[in-house]
Design a protein around this motif. Structure first.
Motif, PDB file in Angstrom:
ATOM      1  N   MET A   1       0.990  13.483 -19.157  1.00 38.50           N
ATOM      2  CA  MET A   1       1.171  12.313 -18.323  1.00 38.50           C
ATOM      3  C   MET A   1       0.021  11.358 -18.642  1.00 38.50           C
ATOM      4  N   HIS A   2       0.365  10.149 -18.992  1.00 38.73           N
ATOM      5  CA  HIS A   2      -0.636   9.165 -19.368  1.00 38.73           C
ATOM      6  C   HIS A   2      -0.505   7.938 -18.473  1.00 38.73           C
ATOM      7  N   LEU A   3      -1.630   7.257 -18.273  1.00 37.06           N
ATOM      8  CA  LEU A   3      -1.558   5.990 -17.553  1.00 37.06           C
ATOM      9  C   LEU A   3      -0.767   4.992 -18.386  1.00 37.06           C
ATOM     10  N   TYR A   4       0.175   4.336 -17.753  1.00 30.23           N
ATOM     11  CA  TYR A   4       0.971   3.322 -18.438  1.00 30.23           C
ATOM     12  C   TYR A   4       0.191   2.018 -18.534  1.00 30.23           C
ATOM     13  N   LEU A   5      -0.467   1.656 -17.446  1.00 25.32           N
ATOM     14  CA  LEU A   5      -1.320   0.469 -17.390  1.00 25.32           C
ATOM     15  C   LEU A   5      -2.629   0.838 -16.715  1.00 25.32           C
ATOM     16  N   LYS A   6      -3.707   0.254 -17.184  1.00 28.97           N
ATOM     17  CA  LYS A   6      -4.991   0.477 -16.525  1.00 28.97           C
ATOM     18  C   LYS A   6      -5.037  -0.305 -15.227  1.00 28.97           C
ATOM     19  N   GLY A   7      -5.810   0.202 -14.278  1.00 23.87           N
ATOM     20  CA  GLY A   7      -6.002  -0.492 -13.015  1.00 23.87           C
ATOM     21  C   GLY A   7      -5.021  -0.059 -11.945  1.00 23.87           C
ATOM     22  N   ILE A   8      -5.289  -0.560 -10.757  1.00 23.00           N
ATOM     23  CA  ILE A   8      -4.458  -0.240  -9.600  1.00 23.00           C
ATOM     24  C   ILE A   8      -3.421  -1.345  -9.415  1.00 23.00           C
ATOM     25  N   HIS A   9      -2.195  -0.939  -9.100  1.00 21.02           N
ATOM     26  CA  HIS A   9      -1.082  -1.867  -8.954  1.00 21.02           C
ATOM     27  C   HIS A   9      -0.390  -1.629  -7.615  1.00 21.02           C
ATOM     28  N   SER A  10       0.232  -2.669  -7.101  1.00 17.76           N
ATOM     29  CA  SER A  10       0.979  -2.541  -5.846  1.00 17.76           C
ATOM     30  C   SER A  10       2.337  -1.912  -6.133  1.00 17.76           C
ATOM     31  N   LEU A  11       2.976  -1.423  -5.087  1.00 17.99           N
ATOM     32  CA  LEU A  11       4.317  -0.864  -5.221  1.00 17.99           C
ATOM     33  C   LEU A  11       5.286  -1.927  -5.733  1.00 17.99           C
ATOM     34  N   GLU A  12       5.106  -3.166  -5.256  1.00 15.84           N
ATOM     35  CA  GLU A  12       5.963  -4.262  -5.705  1.00 15.84           C
ATOM     36  C   GLU A  12       5.792  -4.510  -7.209  1.00 15.84           C
ATOM     37  N   GLN A  13       4.554  -4.468  -7.710  1.00 14.99           N
ATOM     38  CA  GLN A  13       4.307  -4.636  -9.147  1.00 14.99           C
ATOM     39  C   GLN A  13       4.973  -3.500  -9.933  1.00 14.99           C
ATOM     40  N   TYR A  14       4.879  -2.296  -9.404  1.00 16.01           N
ATOM     41  CA  TYR A  14       5.507  -1.146 -10.051  1.00 16.01           C
ATOM     42  C   TYR A  14       7.011  -1.372 -10.207  1.00 16.01           C
ATOM     43  N   TRP A  15       7.682  -1.788  -9.109  1.00 12.55           N
ATOM     44  CA  TRP A  15       9.131  -1.993  -9.179  1.00 12.55           C
ATOM     45  C   TRP A  15       9.479  -3.128 -10.147  1.00 12.55           C
ATOM     46  N   GLN A  16       8.639  -4.164 -10.234  1.00 10.41           N
ATOM     47  CA  GLN A  16       8.878  -5.249 -11.198  1.00 10.41           C
ATOM     48  C   GLN A  16       8.776  -4.737 -12.633  1.00 10.41           C
ATOM     49  N   ILE A  17       7.782  -3.909 -12.893  1.00  7.36           N
ATOM     50  CA  ILE A  17       7.620  -3.332 -14.225  1.00  7.36           C
ATOM     51  C   ILE A  17       8.820  -2.462 -14.565  1.00  7.36           C
ATOM     52  N   ARG A  18       9.269  -1.690 -13.597  1.00  4.62           N
ATOM     53  CA  ARG A  18      10.414  -0.791 -13.820  1.00  4.62           C
ATOM     54  C   ARG A  18      11.700  -1.556 -14.137  1.00  4.62           C
ATOM     55  N   GLU A  19      11.868  -2.736 -13.570  1.00  4.33           N
ATOM     56  CA  GLU A  19      13.082  -3.517 -13.817  1.00  4.33           C
ATOM     57  C   GLU A  19      13.271  -3.840 -15.285  1.00  4.33           C
ATOM     58  N   ASN A  20      12.174  -4.010 -16.003  1.00  6.34           N
ATOM     59  CA  ASN A  20      12.236  -4.417 -17.407  1.00  6.34           C
ATOM     60  C   ASN A  20      11.778  -3.323 -18.362  1.00  6.34           C
ATOM     61  N   ASN A  21      11.885  -2.054 -17.929  1.00  4.25           N
ATOM     62  CA  ASN A  21      11.324  -0.977 -18.724  1.00  4.25           C
ATOM     63  C   ASN A  21      12.192   0.267 -18.577  1.00  4.25           C
ATOM     64  N   ASP A  22      12.482   0.919 -19.688  1.00  2.00           N
ATOM     65  CA  ASP A  22      13.287   2.142 -19.661  1.00  2.00           C
ATOM     66  C   ASP A  22      12.446   3.414 -19.684  1.00  2.00           C
ATOM     67  N   SER A  23      11.127   3.283 -19.734  1.00  4.44           N
ATOM     68  CA  SER A  23      10.256   4.459 -19.744  1.00  4.44           C
ATOM     69  C   SER A  23      10.305   5.161 -18.394  1.00  4.44           C
ATOM     70  N   LEU A  24       9.997   6.456 -18.400  1.00  4.05           N
ATOM     71  CA  LEU A  24       9.915   7.220 -17.158  1.00  4.05           C
ATOM     72  C   LEU A  24       8.543   6.966 -16.539  1.00  4.05           C
ATOM     73  N   LEU A  25       8.517   6.091 -15.539  1.00  2.00           N
ATOM     74  CA  LEU A  25       7.259   5.680 -14.922  1.00  2.00           C
ATOM     75  C   LEU A  25       7.195   6.155 -13.483  1.00  2.00           C
ATOM     76  N   GLU A  26       6.065   6.757 -13.124  1.00  6.40           N
ATOM     77  CA  GLU A  26       5.834   7.215 -11.762  1.00  6.40           C
ATOM     78  C   GLU A  26       4.710   6.404 -11.142  1.00  6.40           C
ATOM     79  N   TYR A  27       4.716   6.320  -9.821  1.00  2.00           N
ATOM     80  CA  TYR A  27       3.727   5.523  -9.089  1.00  2.00           C
ATOM     81  C   TYR A  27       3.038   6.430  -8.079  1.00  2.00           C
ATOM     82  N   ILE A  28       1.746   6.709  -8.327  1.00  2.00           N
ATOM     83  CA  ILE A  28       0.981   7.604  -7.452  1.00  2.00           C
ATOM     84  C   ILE A  28      -0.375   6.973  -7.168  1.00  2.00           C
ATOM     85  N   ASP A  29      -0.622   6.685  -5.900  1.00  2.00           N
ATOM     86  CA  ASP A  29      -1.911   6.151  -5.440  1.00  2.00           C
ATOM     87  C   ASP A  29      -2.336   4.882  -6.185  1.00  2.00           C
ATOM     88  N   GLY A  30      -1.366   4.014  -6.457  1.00  2.00           N
ATOM     89  CA  GLY A  30      -1.649   2.740  -7.099  1.00  2.00           C
ATOM     90  C   GLY A  30      -1.650   2.779  -8.613  1.00  2.00           C
TER      91      GLY A  30
END
Length: 191
Positions: A1-30
């Motif tokens: 499991m690797h960090l997809y992006l450095k830094g802390i992100h909001s849940l809303e940012q996560y869902w925006q990233i997921r809309e345009n991405n087919d990778s399996l991305l999880e969101y845990i503690d930012g």
């Protein structure tokens, strides 16, 4: 499991990233984590273990889901939301289903280890699932042909219910009567 992006992100940012991405991305503690592609053995273990659960659950109210299926962990006792993509999920409470994901706490989760995600599943997710109240957490290790089953005790802490290597029956405490022999999960049929 690797960090997809450095830094802390909001849940809303996560869902925006997921809309345009087919990778399996999880969101845990930012943090946004990217899951590795599963190996051939990982896929076989998932299929065989999932089939055993499906046969046992046939005719019961619980449902089984395979990755990729989003679980938005959400409960009153925990602050914040985490989004995970377990390898296998068993859900008995239909109240959290949406068109896109399940929102709530599954009853049972299975994670299948890969060389690159061991610490994530053995430490981060174990604590996360325990804190959210997932009743049973199975960890399958295809590199060692082992399965460990953790169940919540009366204090809300995980304790080891069962552990097997190579062969022998592994059981569920949550689903009385469920067992599967490890040789049926880890053996590879030769063509």
């Amino acid at each position: 499991m690797h960090l997809y992006l450095k830094g802390i992100h909001s849940l809303e940012q996560y869902w925006q990233i997921r809309e345009n991405n087919d990778s399996l991305l999880e969101y845990i503690d930012g943090f946004i984590y990217m899951s590795p592609s599963p190996s051939t053995k990982h896929q076989r273990v998932s299929r065989k273990l999932g089939r055993a659960f499906e046969e046992f659950l046939d005719g019961k109210t619980c449902e089984l889901f395979y990755a990729p299926y989003d679980i938005e962990l959400n409960t009153e006792k925990m602050e914040g939301t985490r989004v995970v993509i377990p390898d296998i999920t068993v859900i008995c409470d239909p109240g959290g289903f949406t068109d896109a994901r399940y929102v709530g706490v599954p009853d049972l989760i299975v994670e299948i280890l890969s060389p690159s995600n061991q610490s994530h599943d053995l430490v981060t997710k174990l604590k996360l699932y325990m804190d959210y109240g997932v009743k049973e957490y199975w960890i399958a290790n295809p590199m060692l042909d082992t399965i460990t089953v953790y169940t919540l005790n009366e204090k809300g802490m995980y304790e080891q219910h069962d552990n097997q290597r190579d062969t022998g029956p592994i059981t569920s405490k949550l689903f009385d009567g469920f067992q599967v022999d490890l040789i049926d999960i880890f053996k590879i049929e030769k063509a």
